[in-house]
Write an enzyme that holds these catalytic residues in place. Sequence first.
Site, mmCIF file in Angstrom:
data_model
loop_
_atom_site.group_PDB
_atom_site.id
_atom_site.type_symbol
_atom_site.label_atom_id
_atom_site.label_comp_id
_atom_site.label_asym_id
_atom_site.label_seq_id
_atom_site.Cartn_x
_atom_site.Cartn_y
_atom_site.Cartn_z
ATOM 1 C CG ASP A 168 35.078 -89.461 -29.638
ATOM 2 O OD1 ASP A 168 34.462 -88.500 -29.165
ATOM 3 O OD2 ASP A 168 34.892 -89.890 -30.788
ATOM 4 C CB SER A 201 31.532 -93.076 -22.931
ATOM 5 O OG SER A 201 31.693 -94.436 -23.217
ATOM 6 N N GLY A 250 19.554 -82.636 -31.240
ATOM 7 C CA GLY A 250 19.439 -81.967 -29.941
ATOM 8 C C GLY A 250 18.645 -82.735 -28.898
ATOM 9 C CB SER A 251 17.370 -86.198 -28.575
ATOM 10 O OG SER A 251 18.522 -87.001 -28.651
ATOM 11 C CG ASN A 252 22.132 -86.752 -25.828
ATOM 12 O OD1 ASN A 252 22.030 -87.452 -24.843
ATOM 13 N ND2 ASN A 252 22.361 -87.239 -27.041
ATOM 14 N NE ARG A 262 32.976 -77.890 -37.610
ATOM 15 C CZ ARG A 262 33.369 -78.086 -38.857
ATOM 16 N NH1 ARG A 262 32.653 -78.859 -39.655
ATOM 17 N NH2 ARG A 262 34.466 -77.539 -39.330
ATOM 18 C CG ASN A 274 31.917 -85.501 -26.663
ATOM 19 O OD1 ASN A 274 30.966 -84.948 -27.226
ATOM 20 N ND2 ASN A 274 32.560 -86.515 -27.215
ATOM 21 C CB VAL A 283 36.661 -78.688 -29.533
ATOM 22 C CG1 VAL A 283 35.154 -78.585 -29.724
ATOM 23 C CG2 VAL A 283 37.018 -79.848 -28.614
ATOM 24 C CG HIS A 322 31.714 -91.425 -28.535
ATOM 25 N ND1 HIS A 322 31.808 -90.825 -29.771
ATOM 26 C CD2 HIS A 322 32.085 -92.721 -28.708
ATOM 27 C CE1 HIS A 322 32.236 -91.712 -30.652
ATOM 28 N NE2 HIS A 322 32.412 -92.860 -30.037
HETATM 29 C C1 GRF Z 1 24.534 -88.641 -29.701
HETATM 30 O O1 GRF Z 1 24.398 -89.980 -30.060
HETATM 31 C C2 GRF Z 1 25.874 -88.379 -29.080
HETATM 32 O O2 GRF Z 1 26.398 -89.484 -28.437
HETATM 33 C C3 GRF Z 1 26.734 -88.022 -30.255
HETATM 34 O O3 GRF Z 1 25.885 -87.312 -31.126
HETATM 35 C C4 GRF Z 1 24.543 -87.742 -30.924
HETATM 36 C C5 GRF Z 1 23.708 -86.516 -30.730
HETATM 37 O O4 GRF Z 1 22.343 -86.811 -30.693
HETATM 38 N N1 GRF Z 1 27.904 -87.277 -29.851
HETATM 39 P P1 GRF Z 1 21.310 -85.651 -30.364
HETATM 40 O O5 GRF Z 1 21.584 -84.505 -31.323
HETATM 41 O O6 GRF Z 1 21.506 -85.235 -28.945
HETATM 42 O O7 GRF Z 1 19.953 -86.246 -30.588
#
Ligand code: GRF
Length: 250
Positions: free
Chosen positions: A200, A191, A67-69, A146, A162, A148, A164
């Site tokens: 993707d 991306s 969940g860092s993003n 997952r 998304n 989708v 990636h």
């Molecule tokens: C990220 O590297 C993203 O590109 C990919 O999954 C990872 C999720 O990282 N789809 P986080 O859970 O947000 O730390």
Amino acid sequence: MQLVFSIVNKMNNLDKKENCLTSASSHPRQNSCYEKDARRSLIWPPPQARQIFNPRLNLGVMASGNGSNFEALVKAIQNSRLDAHISILVVNNPNCEARRRAQRLGVPCVIHNHREFSSREELDKALVKTFSNHAVEGVVMAGWMRIVTPILIAAFPNRLINIHPSLLPSFRGLDAVGQALKARVPISGCSVHLVTPQVDDGPVLAQAAVPVLSSDDHQSLSERIQRMEHQLLPLSVALAGQNWRNEAQN
Ligand code: GRF
């Protein structure tokens, strides 16, 4: 390669300290790390002045793991870099770190455990219902592990995005960082793209290029790419938001 990055960073204006988004961390060592990464990396389209949305963007977010993003989005909102509100985070793993982050950050979180659904379609129906209940105008898959289905995609046409960890269309699918290392490419990155039924594969909104150093292993490259993801995702959401609002006007 150094020269190429130096030129593109001049184009991106990333030599200027304020564009390094150092506010992502208050820790001095991490800040200098962000600056170093920003100087070595290219984000395109380049970061713009803050976009104001009236009313602010209402987002749903999906996450499966760390969940860092997701947290990067919350921080961008808190630091006024993204004019948005996250109404709901959906996780599919009850014990994931993303859920704990939501609790700490005060973002409502709901669990849709994929193991409790008979099919991908049934899970996606539940996701659509949750996001519709929160009247979100766009949904961010921030590490949703997952596949989708057209059920979710059709409910949010051009509004499901998304992130990636590769420069698409290279290295789609699982372990994109491992694929890049195996291919020995000198540049990889991340991306943000619109989601279409092919994994993707949708139109790219924004990308960040990151050098692959000869000393890199999986962890060091993943970390460098992730630091750029945390910058790329908020600005991509702002770009997507502009498109959504333009569409709504026409
Ligand atoms: C990220 O590297 C993203 O590109 C990919 O999954 C990872 C999720 O990282 N789809 P986080 O859970 O947000 O730390």
